[in-house]
Design an enzyme around this catalytic site. Structure first.
Site, PDB file in Angstrom:
ATOM      1  N   GLY A  40       0.834  -1.030  -0.022  1.00  0.00           N
ATOM      2  CA  GLY A  40       0.053  -0.373  -0.049  1.00  0.00           C
ATOM      3  C   GLY A  40       0.720   0.914   0.822  1.00  0.00           C
ATOM      4  N   ALA A  41       0.800   2.314  -0.593  1.00  0.00           N
ATOM      5  CA  ALA A  41       1.706   3.689  -0.706  1.00  0.00           C
ATOM      6  C   ALA A  41       2.082   3.652   0.106  1.00  0.00           C
ATOM      7  CB  ALA A  41       1.082   4.176  -2.265  1.00  0.00           C
ATOM      8  N   ASP A  51      -0.972   4.550  -6.095  1.00  0.00           N
ATOM      9  CA  ASP A  51      -0.301   4.249  -6.148  1.00  0.00           C
ATOM     10  C   ASP A  51       1.275   5.575  -6.610  1.00  0.00           C
ATOM     11  OD1 ASP A  51      -0.569   1.850  -5.631  1.00  0.00           O
ATOM     12  OD2 ASP A  51       1.291   1.306  -5.093  1.00  0.00           O
TER      13      ASP A  51
HETATM   14  O1  MRU Z   1       0.389  -3.737  -4.559  1.00  0.00           O
HETATM   15  P1  MRU Z   1      -0.295  -3.161  -3.393  1.00  0.00           P
HETATM   16  O2  MRU Z   1      -1.384  -3.800  -2.187  1.00  0.00           O
HETATM   17  O3  MRU Z   1       1.650  -2.777  -3.101  1.00  0.00           O
HETATM   18  O4  MRU Z   1      -0.755  -2.053  -4.180  1.00  0.00           O
HETATM   19  C1  MRU Z   1      -1.667  -1.524  -3.412  1.00  0.00           C
HETATM   20  C2  MRU Z   1      -2.844  -0.157  -4.216  1.00  0.00           C
HETATM   21  O5  MRU Z   1      -2.713  -0.744  -5.377  1.00  0.00           O
HETATM   22  C3  MRU Z   1      -3.640   0.372  -3.790  1.00  0.00           C
HETATM   23  O6  MRU Z   1      -4.391   0.861  -3.557  1.00  0.00           O
HETATM   24  C4  MRU Z   1      -2.921   1.796  -3.474  1.00  0.00           C
HETATM   25  O7  MRU Z   1      -1.054   2.058  -2.995  1.00  0.00           O
HETATM   26  C5  MRU Z   1      -3.775   2.786  -2.255  1.00  0.00           C
HETATM   27  S1  MRU Z   1      -2.839   2.016  -0.627  1.00  0.00           S
HETATM   28  C6  MRU Z   1      -3.642   3.570   0.142  1.00  0.00           C
END
Ligand code: MRU
Length: 348
Positions: A45-46, A235
């Site tokens: 999650g970013a 992201d």
């Molecule tokens: O691969 P991940 O689980 O890190 O991807 C996460 C996402 O795509 C989320 O939608 C994004 O990071 C926003 S989290 C608040």
């Protein structure tokens, strides 16, 4: 629910690969361990990746044997470059590392021990600011709805994906507090199943009504009129509003537009990358083919099957109804309004 915390000069993270079946923690006392945790999606999650990178940087400071702050800076540069390589798409990783590096550079006159403490303090501030930002996003986002709604969300954008509270799922939390959530449609989010494993886990803990669907069911329910809005995270958002988010987000945006359902991107301004003009320039991570070939330990395709596994896709700005940030709701034209909003904030 805590995704990450600084405890006894170590970084403690809940292992999100094991949820919801096991509550296990990974404890890191060096930055390489944190980089590995980001890469392997112990933490993901970013915004949470940004917090983890900042703590990893602080750990690099703490474990350095440097006798002077200048020598410490050399060690921090090595850690910076190692942590930068953990994952390529979420700009929050680079944003947090450059904020930490600036603290080191701007305080180079401090004693080495004071500078180490300052880095720990800054990482902790990044985390607590993120929670406050998410609560603000929750306020702006929930104000867009004046009746009980059913929303659809993709991946996991909750407390686990951030310093706490969540972005798109933070809006769901705020809506729920105001009695405005009918139900949440949760996309399972193949291949890593962040929706099925993590979003359902968070919503269950919060007691928020939700229904899990496979990703390819979304169009059916959107077309039936069962979804009032789609809320997703991001992201990286380019200067023109094009948005990189979890693979499958683009398909949802097209489905939403076709069915005249609002499609909201929800993110802190640290996810906006004004150095990238449009989505085509955002690096897209390609992950291990095992994530597609296996569900848990079970293989689902014959041996030697060829696989592609892009972790993110790009949603063109024209599909996005609005971008909801801690500075407010930003509408199109994004190339103008994103810049204006950020400039205005800098001036105040
Ligand atoms: O691969 P991940 O689980 O890190 O991807 C996460 C996402 O795509 C989320 O939608 C994004 O990071 C926003 S989290 C608040």
């Amino acid at each position: 629910m805590k995704s990450i915390e600084w405890a006894d000069n170590k970084v403690k993270m809940i292992d999100q690969r094991k949820l919801p079946l096991k509550d296990e923690y990974i404890i890191c006392n060096d930055y390489k361990c944190v980089a590995k945790a980001i890469k392997s999606m112990v933490i993901r999650g970013a915004p949470a990746i940004g917090v983890a990178a900042a703590y990893g940087f602080a750990l690099a400071g703490l474990s350095s044997k440097a006798k002077t702050s200048k020598a410490l800076l050399d060690d921090l540069k090595v850690a910076h470059s190692h942590l930068s390589e953990a994952r390529p798409t979420a700009v929050n990783l680079f944003w947090a590392l450059s904020r930490m590096m600036n603290i080191a550079i701007n305080n180079i006159d401090m004693s080495v021990n004071k500078l180490k403490d300052r880095l720990i303090e800054e990482a902790t501030i990044i985390k607590s600011e993120d929670i406050a930002i998410n609560e603000k996003i929750g306020q702006y986002g929930s104000a867009l709805f004046n009746k009980k709604v059913s929303v659809l969300t993709h991946c996991n954008t909750g407390a686990l994906a951030t310093g706490g509270y969540g972005t798109a799922l933070g809006i769901v939390r705020s809506l729920n507090k105001q009695g405005k959530i009918k139900r949440v449609w949760v996309d399972e989010t193949r291949p890593f199943l962040q929706g099925a494993r993590l979003t359902t886990y968070e919503l269950k803990k919060e007691g928020i009504e939700h229904i899990l669907i496979t990703d390819n069911m979304a169009g059916y329910f959107i077309n039936k009129g069962d979804v009032d809005a789609v809320l997703v995270g991001a992201d990286r958002i380019a200067a023109n509003g094009d948005t990189a988010n979890k693979i499958g987000t683009y398909s949802l945006a097209v489905l939403a537009k076709e069915n005249k359902v609002p499609f909201y991107v929800v993110a802190p301004t640290s996810t906006i990358d004004m150095n990238i003009n449009s989505g085509g320039d955002i690096p897209i991570e390609e992950r291990d083919k095992r994530e597609v070939l296996f569900i848990g330990e079970s293989r689902i395709a014959p041996s030697r099957t060829k696989v592609k596994n892009p972790a993110f896709d790009i949603t063109p700005a024209r599909y996005i109804t609005a971008i909801i940030t801690e500075l407010g709701v930003i509408n199109s034209p994004y190339d103008i309004n994103l810049k204006n909003k950020l400039l205005l904030n800098k001036r105040n």
